[in-house]
Design a protein around this motif. Sequence first.
Motif, PDB file in Angstrom:
ATOM      1  N   LEU A 140      31.151  41.856  29.972  1.00 38.43           N
ATOM      2  CA  LEU A 140      31.628  41.419  31.288  1.00 38.43           C
ATOM      3  C   LEU A 140      32.353  42.571  31.963  1.00 38.43           C
ATOM      4  O   LEU A 140      32.971  43.413  31.292  1.00 38.43           O
ATOM      5  CB  LEU A 140      32.574  40.216  31.162  1.00 38.43           C
ATOM      6  CG  LEU A 140      32.008  38.913  30.600  1.00 38.43           C
ATOM      7  CD1 LEU A 140      33.129  37.880  30.470  1.00 38.43           C
ATOM      8  CD2 LEU A 140      30.897  38.368  31.483  1.00 38.43           C
ATOM      9  N   GLN A 141      32.273  42.627  33.272  1.00 34.52           N
ATOM     10  CA  GLN A 141      32.961  43.663  34.042  1.00 34.52           C
ATOM     11  C   GLN A 141      33.866  42.978  35.070  1.00 34.52           C
ATOM     12  O   GLN A 141      33.455  42.731  36.210  1.00 34.52           O
ATOM     13  CB  GLN A 141      31.966  44.591  34.758  1.00 34.52           C
ATOM     14  CG  GLN A 141      31.081  45.403  33.820  1.00 34.52           C
ATOM     15  CD  GLN A 141      29.910  44.613  33.251  1.00 34.52           C
ATOM     16  OE1 GLN A 141      29.278  43.833  33.969  1.00 34.52           O
ATOM     17  NE2 GLN A 141      29.644  44.793  31.968  1.00 34.52           N
ATOM     18  N   PRO A 142      35.079  42.633  34.653  1.00 31.46           N
ATOM     19  CA  PRO A 142      35.966  41.900  35.564  1.00 31.46           C
ATOM     20  C   PRO A 142      36.462  42.774  36.712  1.00 31.46           C
ATOM     21  O   PRO A 142      36.518  43.997  36.607  1.00 31.46           O
ATOM     22  CB  PRO A 142      37.131  41.494  34.656  1.00 31.46           C
ATOM     23  CG  PRO A 142      37.157  42.555  33.595  1.00 31.46           C
ATOM     24  CD  PRO A 142      35.710  42.903  33.354  1.00 31.46           C
ATOM     25  N   MET A 143      36.799  42.107  37.795  1.00 34.43           N
ATOM     26  CA  MET A 143      37.550  42.768  38.850  1.00 34.43           C
ATOM     27  C   MET A 143      38.997  42.874  38.374  1.00 34.43           C
ATOM     28  O   MET A 143      39.419  42.158  37.465  1.00 34.43           O
ATOM     29  CB  MET A 143      37.472  41.943  40.139  1.00 34.43           C
ATOM     30  CG  MET A 143      36.051  41.706  40.626  1.00 34.43           C
ATOM     31  SD  MET A 143      35.985  40.490  41.974  1.00 34.43           S
ATOM     32  CE  MET A 143      36.135  38.961  41.044  1.00 34.43           C
ATOM     33  N   ARG A 144      39.755  43.733  39.004  1.00 31.80           N
ATOM     34  CA  ARG A 144      41.163  43.864  38.627  1.00 31.80           C
ATOM     35  C   ARG A 144      42.040  43.943  39.862  1.00 31.80           C
ATOM     36  O   ARG A 144      41.653  44.540  40.871  1.00 31.80           O
ATOM     37  CB  ARG A 144      41.389  45.097  37.737  1.00 31.80           C
ATOM     38  CG  ARG A 144      40.740  44.970  36.344  1.00 31.80           C
ATOM     39  CD  ARG A 144      41.039  46.168  35.476  1.00 31.80           C
ATOM     40  NE  ARG A 144      40.399  46.085  34.178  1.00 31.80           N
ATOM     41  CZ  ARG A 144      40.965  45.574  33.085  1.00 31.80           C
ATOM     42  NH1 ARG A 144      42.204  45.084  33.154  1.00 31.80           N
ATOM     43  NH2 ARG A 144      40.317  45.542  31.941  1.00 31.80           N
ATOM     44  N   THR A 145      43.215  43.330  39.752  1.00 29.87           N
ATOM     45  CA  THR A 145      44.179  43.394  40.844  1.00 29.87           C
ATOM     46  C   THR A 145      44.915  44.728  40.795  1.00 29.87           C
ATOM     47  O   THR A 145      44.719  45.536  39.887  1.00 29.87           O
ATOM     48  CB  THR A 145      45.200  42.250  40.727  1.00 29.87           C
ATOM     49  OG1 THR A 145      45.996  42.457  39.550  1.00 29.87           O
ATOM     50  CG2 THR A 145      44.495  40.901  40.622  1.00 29.87           C
ATOM     51  N   ASP A 146      45.781  44.944  41.771  1.00 30.38           N
ATOM     52  CA  ASP A 146      46.584  46.174  41.799  1.00 30.38           C
ATOM     53  C   ASP A 146      47.486  46.276  40.579  1.00 30.38           C
ATOM     54  O   ASP A 146      47.890  47.378  40.190  1.00 30.38           O
ATOM     55  CB  ASP A 146      47.435  46.225  43.073  1.00 30.38           C
ATOM     56  CG  ASP A 146      46.574  46.353  44.327  1.00 30.38           C
ATOM     57  OD1 ASP A 146      45.415  46.801  44.194  1.00 30.38           O
ATOM     58  OD2 ASP A 146      47.060  46.000  45.414  1.00 30.38           O
ATOM     59  N   THR A 147      47.799  45.124  39.981  1.00 32.15           N
ATOM     60  CA  THR A 147      48.641  45.127  38.781  1.00 32.15           C
ATOM     61  C   THR A 147      47.804  45.015  37.501  1.00 32.15           C
ATOM     62  O   THR A 147      48.316  44.677  36.434  1.00 32.15           O
ATOM     63  CB  THR A 147      49.651  43.961  38.834  1.00 32.15           C
ATOM     64  OG1 THR A 147      48.952  42.738  39.045  1.00 32.15           O
ATOM     65  CG2 THR A 147      50.658  44.186  39.962  1.00 32.15           C
ATOM     66  N   ASN A 148      46.485  45.278  37.622  1.00 29.85           N
ATOM     67  CA  ASN A 148      45.566  45.366  36.491  1.00 29.85           C
ATOM     68  C   ASN A 148      45.291  44.017  35.813  1.00 29.85           C
ATOM     69  O   ASN A 148      44.933  43.969  34.637  1.00 29.85           O
ATOM     70  CB  ASN A 148      46.079  46.356  35.434  1.00 29.85           C
ATOM     71  CG  ASN A 148      44.922  46.996  34.663  1.00 29.85           C
ATOM     72  OD1 ASN A 148      43.850  47.238  35.215  1.00 29.85           O
ATOM     73  ND2 ASN A 148      45.144  47.265  33.385  1.00 29.85           N
ATOM     74  N   ILE A 149      45.436  42.930  36.549  1.00 27.40           N
ATOM     75  CA  ILE A 149      45.112  41.600  36.012  1.00 27.40           C
ATOM     76  C   ILE A 149      43.622  41.332  36.212  1.00 27.40           C
ATOM     77  O   ILE A 149      43.079  41.548  37.286  1.00 27.40           O
ATOM     78  CB  ILE A 149      45.945  40.512  36.720  1.00 27.40           C
ATOM     79  CG1 ILE A 149      47.431  40.703  36.406  1.00 27.40           C
ATOM     80  CG2 ILE A 149      45.483  39.111  36.297  1.00 27.40           C
ATOM     81  CD1 ILE A 149      48.340  39.765  37.160  1.00 27.40           C
ATOM     82  N   ARG A 150      42.964  40.868  35.138  1.00 27.84           N
ATOM     83  CA  ARG A 150      41.534  40.585  35.207  1.00 27.84           C
ATOM     84  C   ARG A 150      41.244  39.368  36.084  1.00 27.84           C
ATOM     85  O   ARG A 150      41.914  38.341  35.969  1.00 27.84           O
ATOM     86  CB  ARG A 150      40.979  40.317  33.803  1.00 27.84           C
ATOM     87  CG  ARG A 150      40.916  41.518  32.872  1.00 27.84           C
ATOM     88  CD  ARG A 150      40.544  41.024  31.480  1.00 27.84           C
ATOM     89  NE  ARG A 150      40.179  42.084  30.568  1.00 27.84           N
ATOM     90  CZ  ARG A 150      41.083  42.788  29.864  1.00 27.84           C
ATOM     91  NH1 ARG A 150      42.374  42.544  30.015  1.00 27.84           N
ATOM     92  NH2 ARG A 150      40.676  43.733  29.029  1.00 27.84           N
TER      93      ARG A 150
END
Length: 298
Positions: free
Chosen positions: A34-44
């Motif tokens: 899986l290739q999750p997106m990440r927030t600015d705080t690196n949350i999947r």
Amino acid sequence: MNNIKNIFSIKDLENLSGIKAHTIRIWEKRYNVLQPMRTDTNIRLYSLSSLQKLLNITLLHDHGYKISKISTFTDEKIVEMTRQIVSNKNAKNHAVNAFKMAMMNFDQDLFSNTYNWLLEEKSFKEMFHQVFIPLMEEIGLLWQTDTITPAHEHFISCLILKKILINIEQVEVNKPVNNSKVYVLSLPLNEIHGLGLMYLHYEIVSRGYRVVYLGESMPIVNLKDLKKHYNSIIFLSYFTIQPERDYINDYVSNMVTELLGDGSQIWLIGKMTQYIDQNLLPADVKVFNSIPDLIEMV
């Protein structure tokens, strides 16, 4: 909470797939499944397509494929192999996952196709016990953890309800043949979860008994009115979220006072019945742990 979700946390994926978040992270890191997106705080964060892929991977994994092997497959190959397993009619969890995806996508066609596929191999009773009951239990947990919204729950519940009603209508063509007792089905005040009770309606009618279905939020005093019309009534109620824990024994005590006598009984089922003090109940009140247990007594 009422916003429709199409982006999911790793905890949501754990709740929906049954694969622990820790394992999902390992599969991502080692095998890049899986290739999750990440927030600015690196949350999947994950899309619906990622959820669908994980459910397919889970199905393959449950059928003996190692994750190291699955990771070498293209997305198209994973879908193809999933279809092969499904076509063999031996994927017990596939239907539940398909119904969950139908719910998440508000996809009525997927629901109908999965239902019709199951109906080729199973009776409606088998389908309900083997697929819909586990699905409903999962939906309850998903709702409690905010993985799904009320819109998701209502969508899938209404589709299942339609199928139950169709099957009730089919068996109600035959007039009741057993008039020794009448079943009066209702939900307590502020209780809106009626799928289980509606399915019991189907089971009881299919056994030749008369059913009076009164539905949700029925005051006890109005249930008493039925005693003017029928003898030997079984008052059956389904407690899913109501009555609340602190008031349930008083509620049941009120049912006993108002409804028993003249050969009547009270049958109770549902999650909230665990809080009933059964030591206080007379013999004419029965509490059931599951739908199959209750059906055996009909």
